[in-house]
Write a protein that holds these residues in place. Structure first.
Motif, PDB file in Angstrom:
ATOM      1  N   CYS A 130       0.837  -1.203   0.000  1.00 35.56           N
ATOM      2  CA  CYS A 130       0.000   0.000   0.000  1.00 35.56           C
ATOM      3  C   CYS A 130       0.871   1.252   0.000  1.00 35.56           C
ATOM      4  O   CYS A 130       0.576   2.238  -0.691  1.00 35.56           O
ATOM      5  N   VAL A 131       1.955   1.218   0.779  1.00 40.96           N
ATOM      6  CA  VAL A 131       2.878   2.348   0.842  1.00 40.96           C
ATOM      7  C   VAL A 131       3.527   2.577  -0.528  1.00 40.96           C
ATOM      8  O   VAL A 131       3.634   3.708  -1.003  1.00 40.96           O
ATOM      9  N   VAL A 132       3.954   1.490  -1.166  1.00 42.82           N
ATOM     10  CA  VAL A 132       4.592   1.606  -2.476  1.00 42.82           C
ATOM     11  C   VAL A 132       3.614   2.157  -3.509  1.00 42.82           C
ATOM     12  O   VAL A 132       3.969   3.021  -4.320  1.00 42.82           O
ATOM     13  N   LEU A 133       2.371   1.679  -3.482  1.00 42.56           N
ATOM     14  CA  LEU A 133       1.376   2.196  -4.432  1.00 42.56           C
ATOM     15  C   LEU A 133       1.164   3.691  -4.206  1.00 42.56           C
ATOM     16  O   LEU A 133       1.053   4.460  -5.168  1.00 42.56           O
ATOM     17  N   GLY A 134       1.125   4.102  -2.939  1.00 43.56           N
ATOM     18  CA  GLY A 134       0.969   5.522  -2.643  1.00 43.56           C
ATOM     19  C   GLY A 134       2.107   6.354  -3.210  1.00 43.56           C
ATOM     20  O   GLY A 134       1.895   7.475  -3.701  1.00 43.56           O
ATOM     21  N   LYS A 135       3.336   5.830  -3.152  1.00 42.84           N
ATOM     22  CA  LYS A 135       4.476   6.539  -3.719  1.00 42.84           C
ATOM     23  C   LYS A 135       4.384   6.591  -5.241  1.00 42.84           C
ATOM     24  O   LYS A 135       4.739   7.599  -5.861  1.00 42.84           O
ATOM     25  N   THR A 136       3.878   5.512  -5.851  1.00 46.89           N
ATOM     26  CA  THR A 136       3.684   5.511  -7.308  1.00 46.89           C
ATOM     27  C   THR A 136       2.674   6.581  -7.706  1.00 46.89           C
ATOM     28  O   THR A 136       2.831   7.243  -8.740  1.00 46.89           O
ATOM     29  N   PHE A 137       1.651   6.765  -6.891  1.00 44.83           N
ATOM     30  CA  PHE A 137       0.637   7.769  -7.174  1.00 44.83           C
ATOM     31  C   PHE A 137       1.232   9.180  -7.267  1.00 44.83           C
ATOM     32  O   PHE A 137       0.620  10.073  -7.866  1.00 44.83           O
ATOM     33  N   THR A 138       2.389   9.408  -6.641  1.00 44.52           N
ATOM     34  CA  THR A 138       2.988  10.739  -6.658  1.00 44.52           C
ATOM     35  C   THR A 138       3.903  10.969  -7.858  1.00 44.52           C
ATOM     36  O   THR A 138       4.356  12.095  -8.073  1.00 44.52           O
TER      37      THR A 138
END
Length: 217
Positions: A130-138
């Motif tokens: 979930c953390v990695v996906l959030g970083k991808t979103f940025t």
């Protein structure tokens, strides 16, 4: 991250190896948050849990410990306030203090007004994927695609929070987390990643995330 034996248990297990005459140290092997990287939804049925909605078909795979999420989080990152409305850009993290039902209702009203679909992201800050996906979103390209949506990130805790809300859109038993769902401007559920397509986000290139966002925008 698929629901399994519970938060904090390492599906990859613990392997201890001798580190020489000085002594021994524990080596924690962290499994991917998805279904062994396949994302296909294949596997054995998850153990019964009265807290979770039971879908027609369920799958399960080992889960990773939440302890590693802290090492992947962006330093200084903060979650959205409990009173700020959701917006087109993805909020940082999954805020357990937010009213998920109210956020989704607000996003759907905005969608009805401007025609942009709603992207629902179900997860938790302890989950590395979930953390990695959030970083991808940025990332610039991904952020540009997210601007075509009303984004709501919903905290599901240790698979014990906002389950009634999540059950309206995804099947957490088989989807794992992060799980995405897209609701169109008319309130129709267009897609839900019930086969765990994003549950191994650590191994997912940004191009795959972008392809998903382009398809349903």
């Amino acid at each position: 991250m698929l629901r399994g034996s519970g938060r904090g248990r390492n599906a990859g297990g613990l392997r201890r190896a001798a580190l020489g005459a000085a002594g021994a140290a524990a080596v924690v092997l962290i499994a991917a948050c998805g279904s062994s990287g396949s994302g296909s939804g294949s596997g054995t049925d998850a153990a019964a849990d009265p807290k979770l909605p039971v879908p027609a078909t369920t799958t399960a795979a080992p889960i990773a410990t939440p302890a590693t999420a802290a090492t992947l989080a962006t330093p200084g990152a903060t979650t959205a306030s409990a009173t700020a409305p959701p917006n087109a850009a993805a909020p940082e993290g999954y805020d357990p203090a937010r009213d998920a039902a109210a956020d989704i209702a607000a996003a759907r009203r905005s969608a009805a007004a401007d025609g942009r679909p709603v992207l629902l992201d179900f997860g938790a800050d302890w989950c590395p994927d979930c953390v990695v996906l959030g970083k991808t979103f940025t990332e610039p390209d991904t952020a540009g695609l997210l601007a075509k949506y009303h984004v709501v990130r919903v905290d599901v805790g240790d698979f014990d929070h906002n389950l009634d809300v999540a059950a309206q859109y995804v099947e957490l038993r088989s989807s794992g987390i992060p799980a995405l769902a897209v609701v169109d401007a008319h309130g129709k559920l267009e897609v839900a990643t019930n086969q765990g397509q994003f549950a191994n986000a650590r191994d997912m290139p940004a191009a795959e995330v972008n392809a998903f966002l382009k398809k349903w925008a």
